[in-house]
Design an enzyme around this catalytic site. Structure first.
Site, PDB file in Angstrom:
ATOM      1  N   ARG A  73       1.225   1.938  -3.605  1.00 46.86           N
ATOM      2  CA  ARG A  73      -0.027   2.445  -4.203  1.00 46.86           C
ATOM      3  C   ARG A  73      -0.315   3.862  -3.714  1.00 46.86           C
ATOM      4  O   ARG A  73      -0.830   4.693  -4.462  1.00 46.86           O
ATOM      5  CB  ARG A  73      -1.184   1.502  -3.861  1.00 46.86           C
ATOM      6  N   GLY A  76     -16.151   2.686 -15.484  1.00 49.17           N
ATOM      7  CA  GLY A  76     -14.815   2.112 -15.330  1.00 49.17           C
ATOM      8  C   GLY A  76     -14.719   1.056 -14.268  1.00 49.17           C
ATOM      9  O   GLY A  76     -13.758   1.025 -13.503  1.00 49.17           O
ATOM     10  N   TYR A 132       0.826  -1.219   0.000  1.00 49.45           N
ATOM     11  CA  TYR A 132       0.000   0.000   0.000  1.00 49.45           C
ATOM     12  C   TYR A 132       0.858   1.267   0.000  1.00 49.45           C
ATOM     13  O   TYR A 132       0.419   2.302  -0.496  1.00 49.45           O
ATOM     14  CB  TYR A 132      -1.003  -0.024   1.164  1.00 49.45           C
ATOM     15  N   ASN A 140     -12.735   3.189  -5.607  1.00 47.51           N
ATOM     16  CA  ASN A 140     -11.313   3.528  -5.643  1.00 47.51           C
ATOM     17  C   ASN A 140     -10.837   4.078  -4.304  1.00 47.51           C
ATOM     18  O   ASN A 140     -11.595   4.716  -3.578  1.00 47.51           O
ATOM     19  CB  ASN A 140     -11.034   4.562  -6.751  1.00 47.51           C
ATOM     20  N   LEU A 199     -14.414   1.345 -21.059  1.00 47.47           N
ATOM     21  CA  LEU A 199     -13.570   1.126 -22.245  1.00 47.47           C
ATOM     22  C   LEU A 199     -13.915  -0.228 -22.849  1.00 47.47           C
ATOM     23  O   LEU A 199     -13.935  -0.426 -24.055  1.00 47.47           O
ATOM     24  CB  LEU A 199     -12.098   1.144 -21.813  1.00 47.47           C
ATOM     25  N   CYS A 259      -3.934   5.482  20.829  1.00 46.92           N
ATOM     26  CA  CYS A 259      -3.730   4.526  21.932  1.00 46.92           C
ATOM     27  C   CYS A 259      -2.304   3.992  21.984  1.00 46.92           C
ATOM     28  O   CYS A 259      -1.986   3.162  22.826  1.00 46.92           O
ATOM     29  CB  CYS A 259      -4.713   3.353  21.764  1.00 46.92           C
ATOM     30  N   HIS A 261     -14.617   1.502  -0.311  1.00 45.23           N
ATOM     31  CA  HIS A 261     -13.495   0.593  -0.019  1.00 45.23           C
ATOM     32  C   HIS A 261     -12.398   1.283   0.774  1.00 45.23           C
ATOM     33  O   HIS A 261     -11.284   0.776   0.863  1.00 45.23           O
ATOM     34  CB  HIS A 261     -12.924   0.019  -1.320  1.00 45.23           C
TER      35      HIS A 261
END
Ligand code: APR
Length: 228
Positions: free
Chosen positions: A56, A171, A53, A88, A198, A135, A105
């Site tokens: 990303r 998309g 991640y 996304n 597409l 915490c 998400h």
């Protein structure tokens, strides 16, 4: 007033340089999603998940919104009754000017403490040793909904689908539930349905299909809705 629910997927950010998941060379053709996008994968190897991640997040932060993101923001700004839901995790809708985005998400720009549930703006790179600012537990994770977890804002989305006149999927391959079921849910309440893609997902699922790259097809559709 025509109430519109828009659902976007990775295809809306593809022309900003962010990879999709299931197209040729997509993320899930290069990574084992069970290792990097499930709670079990995170428990087994948090360093690998953070590494995945972090890459990303860097790509998303370095990417620019495209004409499709800007066109959807124009639509939201020009008329009421537009609910924008995205699968996304990037923030390109927001950086393209969208006012309110429902991230079902989660968001790559947010961090979550698995111990106390605190959320905060994620640093550019996260590591297993990071301590929660609330915490102090070393249980921080990207604020992303993984496979097997419950997507966010589902009640709000269900209410919008029940009340909409038009559902538009942009998309997305329509392969991952619950998002993949939104078209049937909206149609069940009498909404018209439109797919902009597409490579359209499945013949007959939508009342209307506009085939093309998001950066061309979405601005054209928005101009059609707004009358120019
Ligand atoms: N313009 C429009 N559509 C495009 C473009 C483009 N330039 N490029 C690709 N697409 C379309 C593809 O035809 C495909 O239908 O985008 C879709 C990408 O599909 P996926 O890779 O499956 O992405 P998505 O549908 O967003 O995946 C849904 O799956 O892995 C989970 O959580 C992840 O949110 C993701 C969810």
């Amino acid at each position: 007033m025509t109430r519109i629910v828009i659902l976007t997927g990775a295809g809306v950010s593809a022309e900003s340089g962010l990879g999709t998941f299931r197209d040729k060379g997509g993320l899930w053709t290069r990574y084992d999603l069970s290792e990097v996008a499930t709670p079990g994968g995170f428990a087994r190897n948090p360093a690998l998940v953070h590494e995945f991640y972090n890459a990303r997040r860097a790509n998303a932060l370095d990417a620019a919104p495209n004409a499709a993101h800007r066109a959807l923001a124009r639509l939201q700004g020009a008329r009421a009754g537009v609910t924008l839901v995205t699968q996304n995790i990037d923030d390109l809708h927001e950086r393209g000017g969208a006012r309110e985005v429902i991230h079902m998400h989660g968001q790559i720009t947010r961090a979550l403490c698995a111990a106390c549930g605190a959320r905060w703006e994620a640093p550019r790179a996260m590591h297993p040793a990071d301590a929660c600012p609330g915490c102090a537990a070393r249980a921080t994770r990207p604020d992303i909904v993984w496979f097997g977890e419950v997507p966010y804002h589902m009640e709000r989305i269900a209410d919008a689908l029940a009340a909409c006149d038009l559902f538009v999927a942009i998309g997305t391959s329509g392969e991952v539930y619950p998002a993949a079921g939104f078209v049937e849910e909206a149609a069940g309440f009498g909404a018209e349905t439109l797919e902009i893609n597409l490579d359209p997902s499945a013949p007959g699922r939508f009342d209307r299909v506009i085939r093309g790259p998001a950066t061309e097809a979405v601005p054209a559709w928005v101009a059609e809705v707004l009358g120019g």
